[in-house]
Design a protein around this motif. Structure first.
Motif, PDB file in Angstrom:
ATOM      1  N   ASN A 158       1.379   8.565  -8.867  1.00 30.52           N
ATOM      2  CA  ASN A 158       0.726   9.746  -9.393  1.00 30.52           C
ATOM      3  C   ASN A 158      -0.584   9.328 -10.067  1.00 30.52           C
ATOM      4  O   ASN A 158      -0.605   8.938 -11.223  1.00 30.52           O
ATOM      5  N   TRP A 159      -1.652   9.384  -9.303  1.00 28.56           N
ATOM      6  CA  TRP A 159      -2.945   8.902  -9.816  1.00 28.56           C
ATOM      7  C   TRP A 159      -3.568   9.933 -10.737  1.00 28.56           C
ATOM      8  O   TRP A 159      -3.703  11.086 -10.381  1.00 28.56           O
ATOM      9  N   SER A 189       0.760   4.638  -2.484  1.00 28.26           N
ATOM     10  CA  SER A 189       0.398   5.965  -1.999  1.00 28.26           C
ATOM     11  C   SER A 189       1.257   7.036  -2.671  1.00 28.26           C
ATOM     12  O   SER A 189       0.886   8.194  -2.706  1.00 28.26           O
ATOM     13  N   VAL A 218      -7.728   6.173 -13.418  1.00 23.40           N
ATOM     14  CA  VAL A 218      -8.485   5.440 -12.396  1.00 23.40           C
ATOM     15  C   VAL A 218      -9.826   5.005 -12.978  1.00 23.40           C
ATOM     16  O   VAL A 218     -10.238   3.856 -12.885  1.00 23.40           O
ATOM     17  N   LEU A 219     -10.454   5.962 -13.646  1.00 25.47           N
ATOM     18  CA  LEU A 219     -11.769   5.693 -14.207  1.00 25.47           C
ATOM     19  C   LEU A 219     -11.685   4.592 -15.256  1.00 25.47           C
ATOM     20  O   LEU A 219     -12.467   3.652 -15.283  1.00 25.47           O
ATOM     21  N   MET A 264       0.824  -1.195   0.000  1.00 25.52           N
ATOM     22  CA  MET A 264       0.000   0.000   0.000  1.00 25.52           C
ATOM     23  C   MET A 264       0.863   1.251   0.000  1.00 25.52           C
ATOM     24  O   MET A 264       0.517   2.259  -0.583  1.00 25.52           O
ATOM     25  N   ALA A 277     -11.137   1.344 -13.589  1.00 29.89           N
ATOM     26  CA  ALA A 277     -12.359   0.887 -12.919  1.00 29.89           C
ATOM     27  C   ALA A 277     -13.361   0.364 -13.932  1.00 29.89           C
ATOM     28  O   ALA A 277     -13.958  -0.701 -13.755  1.00 29.89           O
ATOM     29  N   MET A 278     -13.487   1.121 -15.026  1.00 30.17           N
ATOM     30  CA  MET A 278     -14.452   0.689 -16.046  1.00 30.17           C
ATOM     31  C   MET A 278     -14.017  -0.626 -16.680  1.00 30.17           C
ATOM     32  O   MET A 278     -14.822  -1.511 -16.920  1.00 30.17           O
ATOM     33  N   ARG A 286      -6.980  10.895 -12.685  1.00 30.70           N
ATOM     34  CA  ARG A 286      -8.378  10.526 -12.528  1.00 30.70           C
ATOM     35  C   ARG A 286      -8.888   9.701 -13.714  1.00 30.70           C
ATOM     36  O   ARG A 286      -9.603   8.738 -13.571  1.00 30.70           O
TER      37      ARG A 286
END
Lengths: 420, 321
Positions: free
Chosen positions: A8-9, A5, A14-15, A1, A18-19, A11
């Motif tokens: 460099n996420w 942390s 991530v989307l 983890m 996730a999709m 967005r």
């Protein structure tokens, strides 16, 4: 983890992830219940069967499948009274069966849903009942392997006939009269199925008509058929017809439980009837309708087809050849160990000892003498159109001639789509 | 959806974007949370609702028999076929008759049950559960019980046994459409299945009516019973009643299982969904005409819902009551 942390996420990423995950999960869920065995080896075959009513049939089919060494075969046992609808819908999906049982219907051929099986049948063609070959042939190609022939006729209780002083009827008038004499406060005279659709073709044939002519034109819209429908309407309203029985006419329960004296059913139910009623059971063909008619027996049955869009067409054909052409022992077991069916292979039909004497032998005789086979051009849409005629004229008080005209229009439209 | 727009404004300025952000901000980001929670649902909605609707509209303009990937464009032919099809038009009449029976019947029965259960002094939880339990039963299973044991046409069917005590002959409830006894079978099975659920909604609403209203009414001389029910309880249940009626209508539109299982190969009592099933998935395998019917039906439902909203004031502000 801790490593993540520092990441460099973004967005969007991530989307996207996730999709992607959700979509993959969704697709996996869709694909997980394919019923295929063999862990994705690609050799697994799926076969569809409608639920036979006799005990042991499902186990027998699974036993045969297990004995096949070249591919894992999974059997899907389709319950309910709408096998054809479930099959048709499944055939359009990725989870379609590779092998399935059905009746010969030309739309399956025209829409490219069934594979040509001529090469596996040709070597043994002469050993088949030739009517079964004809009913599966389109333009010289054979599209299905007949597994069993199922003659359907009227079963009756001779003891009740004797008590009521009734002779075995040969015309529809006599049948209706017999039903009247046989009806008591506890027993109805006759049972023709809850919606009367199972006597659709026998009614047509017994009236001297046919579903289609040899060159595929409607041949059922005759005055004799209309008169037959009118007579059946009289029977329907007479109070002598058993209606809304808990089990439909393909099941022998109504006759066995003493709800009726005569019942429309098939040869498959003979063992169950004989077990329950002993010798007090007889059979006769669907009676003659009108003066130009002739008694008839519906030689129904089931055939094996290979899904032409399956990924394993060759493997599926191999399996069908192995079980329904090569394995005569299994074929005989299937035809005579559970319900009674007539094997379509002449050699088997001749050697099947259980069909040689008594009531089964009489069934074979009616099959040969009065039998009519399926016409491959008479499709499910046409069958359903004629079922509407029965519903509207026998169960409802519609005008037979007008209903037959409407049906002919629908059948014509179907024929035009199929044959141009 | 308003969440996205507000949060969009709150985004960091472009210059800050390139700087590594601590993960904390991501977690706290409402936009991220919004997509995290609605994303899976939205994906499901797109795959299982929007794509099929779009596909259906596309199919409705094609000759699509035995295939869902057709190539022959036929314009409005399918619409013409479905709109001139007597069976499809009759199915709309069937739905109207069904809704006319089932909506008021369920409304009255569930309200009646709620009033009874609400007045109970003991075993209230027990009766509430007993009446609610049928909600958990499948429509198919219930339809088969109704068809094979309660309303079969032979002498040992429950309904015919009871009638037999009074010397009435056996009735073929489903086979004979004249008189149309099949409506009794169809309406009672749905009544049994869904009344318990709406009863719970009414109980909740009844418990929300302030006791002071009844006390004040009683001081003003209102008699308990019909008078207080008519002038206090019923008006106070208005919002719930409206919602219940809307839900019942939607459920009636979606009716399929019991019709399909009880009536089988009949030409009467076929609601729109059964008719479309026969057209597209049944013997005809005509996905083009079936899809055209589905589009027509969708438009009809939209119109009816909008009208109903206008008439019953659903969704209007509290003040407009």
């Amino acid at each position: 983890m801790s490593a993540s942390s520092n990441m460099n996420w973004d967005r969007r990423n991530v989307l996207r992830a996730a999709m992607g995950l959700a979509a993959a999960g969704g697709l996996a869920a869709c694909g997980s219940n394919t019923g295929r065995s063999g862990g994705g080896s690609g050799d697994g075959l799926v076969q569809y069967f409608h639920a036979y009513g006799e005990a042991g049939v499902e186990q027998a089919l699974k036993r045969y499948a297990k004995a096949y060494k070249d591919a894992g075969v999974t059997t899907q046992w389709i319950t309910g009274n709408n096998y054809e609808q479930k099959l048709f819908a499944a055939l359009l999906t990725k989870n379609a069966p590779d092998v399935f049982e059905f009746h010969p219907q030309i739309q399956l051929v025209k829409s490219g849903q069934v594979a040509d099986l001529t090469d596996i049948i040709e070597p043994v063609k002469d050993d088949f009942n030739q009517a079964d070959i004809t009913s599966h042939t389109v333009d010289g190609k054979i599209y299905g392997v007949r597994m069993i022939d199922d003659p359907q006729f009227l079963f009756y209780r001779p003891s009740l006939f004797k008590k009521a002083g009734v002779e075995v009827p040969t015309t529809l008038e006599e049948l209706i009269e017999a039903a009247d004499k046989l009806t008591t406060s506890k027993v109805k005279g006759i049972f023709l199925g809850n919606d009367l659709t199972s006597i659709d073709r026998p009614l047509i044939w017994s009236a001297g008509a046919d579903t289609l002519t040899a060159d595929n034109k409607p041949a059922f819209n005759t005055d004799a058929v209309a008169d037959g429908l009118k007579q059946l309407r009289g029977l329907f309203t007479s109070g002598n017809l058993l209606l809304d029985a808990p089990a439909d006419s393909w099941d022998p329960s109504a006759l066995i439980q003493g709800l009726t004296a005569i019942q429309w059913c098939g040869m498959w139910a003979m063992p169950a009837m004989q077990k329950a009623l002993g010798d007090d059971i007889g059979i006769f063909p669907f009676p003659k309708v009108g003066s130009a008619g002739k008694q008839s027996v519906y030689n129904g049955g089931w055939s094996m087809f290979v899904n032409a869009k399956s990924k394993n067409v060759e493997a599926a054909k191999e399996y069908v050849k192995w079980l329904w052409i090569d394995q005569k022992k299994y074929q005989e077991d299937f035809a005579t160990s559970y319900g009674f069916h007539i094997p379509p292979r002449t050699s088997l039909a001749q050697s099947a000892t259980k069909l040689k004497s008594g009531l089964p032998a009489e069934g074979v005789k009616l099959f040969n003498e009065f039998g009519h086979f399926d016409n491959i051009g008479w499709t499910q849409a046409m069958i359903a159109a004629f079922w509407d005629v029965i519903a509207n004229t026998v169960r409802k008080d519609g005008d037979p001639k007008a209903q037959l005209d409407a049906c002919e229009k629908k059948v014509d439209a179907e024929l035009k789509k199929l044959f141009g | 959806m308003s969440t996205t727009t507000t949060r969009g404004v709150a985004q960091p300025a472009p210059a800050k974007v390139s700087r590594p952000r601590p993960r904390r901000s991501l977690r706290a980001s409402s936009t991220f949370n919004f997509w995290l929670f609605t994303g899976p649902f939205l994906i499901g909605l797109i795959i299982f609702v929007f794509v099929p609707i779009g596909w259906s509209i596309w199919l409705s303009f094609f000759e699509a028999r035995f295939t869902v990937t057709p190539s022959e464009f036929v314009g409005f032919d399918n619409y013409q076929q479905i709109l001139t099809d007597a069976n499809f038009r009759n199915s709309l009449v069937t739905f109207t008759v069904f809704a006319a029976f089932i909506v008021p019947a369920t409304w009255a029965l569930s309200l009646g049950l709620a009033l009874l259960v609400n007045r109970l002094r003991f075993m209230r939880a027990f009766f509430r559960s007993v009446f609610f339990l049928p909600t958990a039963v499948s429509y198919v299973a219930a339809a088969l019980i109704w068809k094979m044991s309660l309303f079969n046409g032979v002498r040992f069917g429950l309904a015919n046994t009871v009638l037999g005590w009074f010397g009435v002959d056996n009735i073929a409830w489903l086979a004979n459409p004249d008189p149309p006894w099949y409506w009794l079978v169809i309406v009672t099975v749905r009544l049994w299945l869904q009344s318990g659920f709406y009863m719970i909604l009414f109980i909740a609403a009844l418990q929300n009516i302030p006791r002071e209203l009844y006390e004040a009414a009683s001081i003003d001389g209102a008699k308990p019973g019909w008078q207080t029910f008519r002038h206090i309880t019923l008006p106070q249940l208005r919002a719930t009643s409206t919602a219940v009626i809307l839900l019942l209508l939607v459920a009636a539109y979606q009716a399929f299982d019991e019709f399909f299982n009880l009536l089988g190969k009949a030409t009467w009592g076929q609601p729109p969904l059964v008719e479309l099933y026969k057209m597209a998935l049944g013997q005809n395998q005509n996905y083009g005409a079936g899809s055209a019917g589905a589009v027509v039906l969708t438009l009809l439902i939209c119109v009816v819902t909008l009208l109903q909203g206008k008439i019953m004031g659903f969704g209007r502000g509290e003040e407009s009551k």
